[in-house]
Design a protein around this motif. Structure first.
Motif, PDB file in Angstrom:
ATOM      1  N   TYR A  77     -17.676 -17.609  11.669  1.00 40.81           N
ATOM      2  CA  TYR A  77     -16.712 -18.489  11.007  1.00 40.81           C
ATOM      3  C   TYR A  77     -16.254 -17.878   9.681  1.00 40.81           C
ATOM      4  O   TYR A  77     -15.075 -17.966   9.320  1.00 40.81           O
ATOM      5  N   ALA A  80     -13.719 -15.138  10.321  1.00 41.04           N
ATOM      6  CA  ALA A  80     -12.402 -15.697  10.630  1.00 41.04           C
ATOM      7  C   ALA A  80     -11.751 -16.273   9.381  1.00 41.04           C
ATOM      8  O   ALA A  80     -10.538 -16.127   9.168  1.00 41.04           O
ATOM      9  N   LEU A  81     -12.543 -16.922   8.547  1.00 40.80           N
ATOM     10  CA  LEU A  81     -12.022 -17.489   7.298  1.00 40.80           C
ATOM     11  C   LEU A  81     -11.466 -16.385   6.409  1.00 40.80           C
ATOM     12  O   LEU A  81     -10.351 -16.502   5.884  1.00 40.80           O
ATOM     13  N   ARG A  82     -12.224 -15.323   6.252  1.00 39.32           N
ATOM     14  CA  ARG A  82     -11.791 -14.206   5.401  1.00 39.32           C
ATOM     15  C   ARG A  82     -10.448 -13.658   5.860  1.00 39.32           C
ATOM     16  O   ARG A  82      -9.559 -13.381   5.043  1.00 39.32           O
ATOM     17  N   LYS A  83     -10.290 -13.508   7.174  1.00 37.12           N
ATOM     18  CA  LYS A  83      -9.051 -12.948   7.713  1.00 37.12           C
ATOM     19  C   LYS A  83      -7.867 -13.903   7.611  1.00 37.12           C
ATOM     20  O   LYS A  83      -6.713 -13.466   7.666  1.00 37.12           O
ATOM     21  N   SER A  84      -8.146 -15.194   7.454  1.00 33.24           N
ATOM     22  CA  SER A  84      -7.063 -16.184   7.438  1.00 33.24           C
ATOM     23  C   SER A  84      -6.595 -16.555   6.044  1.00 33.24           C
ATOM     24  O   SER A  84      -5.612 -17.289   5.894  1.00 33.24           O
ATOM     25  N   LEU A  85      -7.262 -16.063   5.017  1.00 36.37           N
ATOM     26  CA  LEU A  85      -6.913 -16.457   3.651  1.00 36.37           C
ATOM     27  C   LEU A  85      -5.548 -15.906   3.263  1.00 36.37           C
ATOM     28  O   LEU A  85      -5.200 -14.773   3.616  1.00 36.37           O
ATOM     29  N   PRO A  86      -4.774 -16.674   2.506  1.00 38.12           N
ATOM     30  CA  PRO A  86      -3.422 -16.229   2.132  1.00 38.12           C
ATOM     31  C   PRO A  86      -3.451 -15.145   1.061  1.00 38.12           C
ATOM     32  O   PRO A  86      -4.496 -14.897   0.445  1.00 38.12           O
ATOM     33  N   LYS A 209     -10.528 -23.949   3.026  1.00 37.22           N
ATOM     34  CA  LYS A 209      -9.084 -23.718   3.022  1.00 37.22           C
ATOM     35  C   LYS A 209      -8.367 -24.774   2.185  1.00 37.22           C
ATOM     36  O   LYS A 209      -7.399 -24.470   1.465  1.00 37.22           O
TER      37      LYS A 209
END
Length: 221
Positions: A77, A80-86, A209
């Motif tokens: 998780y 995935a969070l790291r890759k989704s950060l703006p 997020k």
């Protein structure tokens, strides 16, 4: 070593937290935005806010340990969070030196970081320890794991026991104490918000997020 009675992680507590009443269904994202309450799902820390650096980007920091099975479970998780950060947001890791058992894992993280192998070994260590059930607990066993990943064992041991790593672990503990973190995995956003009663890993990601967006909005970004 860097231990304190206040920072004794109880695995059972977090396991219950993940599977108990906090499991109540979240609002359907398709019909309403999630609602989080300061003092419940997260805590706003008292100023002055303490960040890891003054680089300007919003920081998302996961306080973790390779000794923590819940950190191993959260790792996919977190990836995935790291890759989704703006843009304008950076993801960082801080290994928690809560007790003498956890300090060698904190040393290992910084040795791996210095040698540039964290990306390769981070999830691999969790898998070897908790999925494959290899004995990775003592400093020697930890060093042997990194050697199995192609790391020069002598260099690894030298770095993990260096004064530089000693100072970093001492600094980490002070920062973690200032944030009020007493369990892992915990996420701190910009030194200002600490996650609290989240219930599940997907909820922890969603809350993170939400806090990131809250901080970006406050900064006018």
């Amino acid at each position: 070593m860097y231990t304190t009675a206040r920072f004794r992680w109880t695995t059972l507590f977090f396991g219950l937290l993940l599977t108990s009443a906090c499991n109540a269904a979240s609002p359907d994202a398709s019909t309403s935005a999630p609602t989080y309450t300061d003092g419940n799902e997260y805590v706003t820390l008292a100023p002055p806010y303490q960040r890891m650096s003054n680089a300007g980007k919003v920081e998302v920091v996961e306080v973790f340990s390779y000794a923590c099975i819940h950190c191993a479970e959260f790792s996919p998780y977190a990836d995935a969070l790291r890759k989704s950060l703006p843009p304008g947001v950076v993801f960082k890791l801080v290994p928690a030196p809560f007790n003498d058992t956890w300090v060698p894992f904190a040393r290992a993280y910084y040795a791996a970081k210095k040698l540039g192998v964290v990306e390769k070994t981070h999830d691999a260590l969790f898998k070897a320890k908790f999925t494959d059930q290899y004995p990775i607990n003592s400093p020697g066993e930890i060093a042997n794991f990194y050697a199995s990943q192609g790391v020069d064992k002598a260099k690894f041991v030298s770095i993990e026991n260096s004064p530089e790593v000693d100072a970093q672990i001492k600094s980490d503990l002070a920062l973690i104490q200032a944030w009020g973190v007493d369990g892992t995995p915990t996420i701190v956003v910009d030194g200002k918000y600490r996650t609290a009663n989240v219930g599940t890993f997907p909820n922890l990601v969603a809350l993170t997020k939400w806090l990131v967006q809250k901080e970006l909005n406050e900064k006018g970004k």
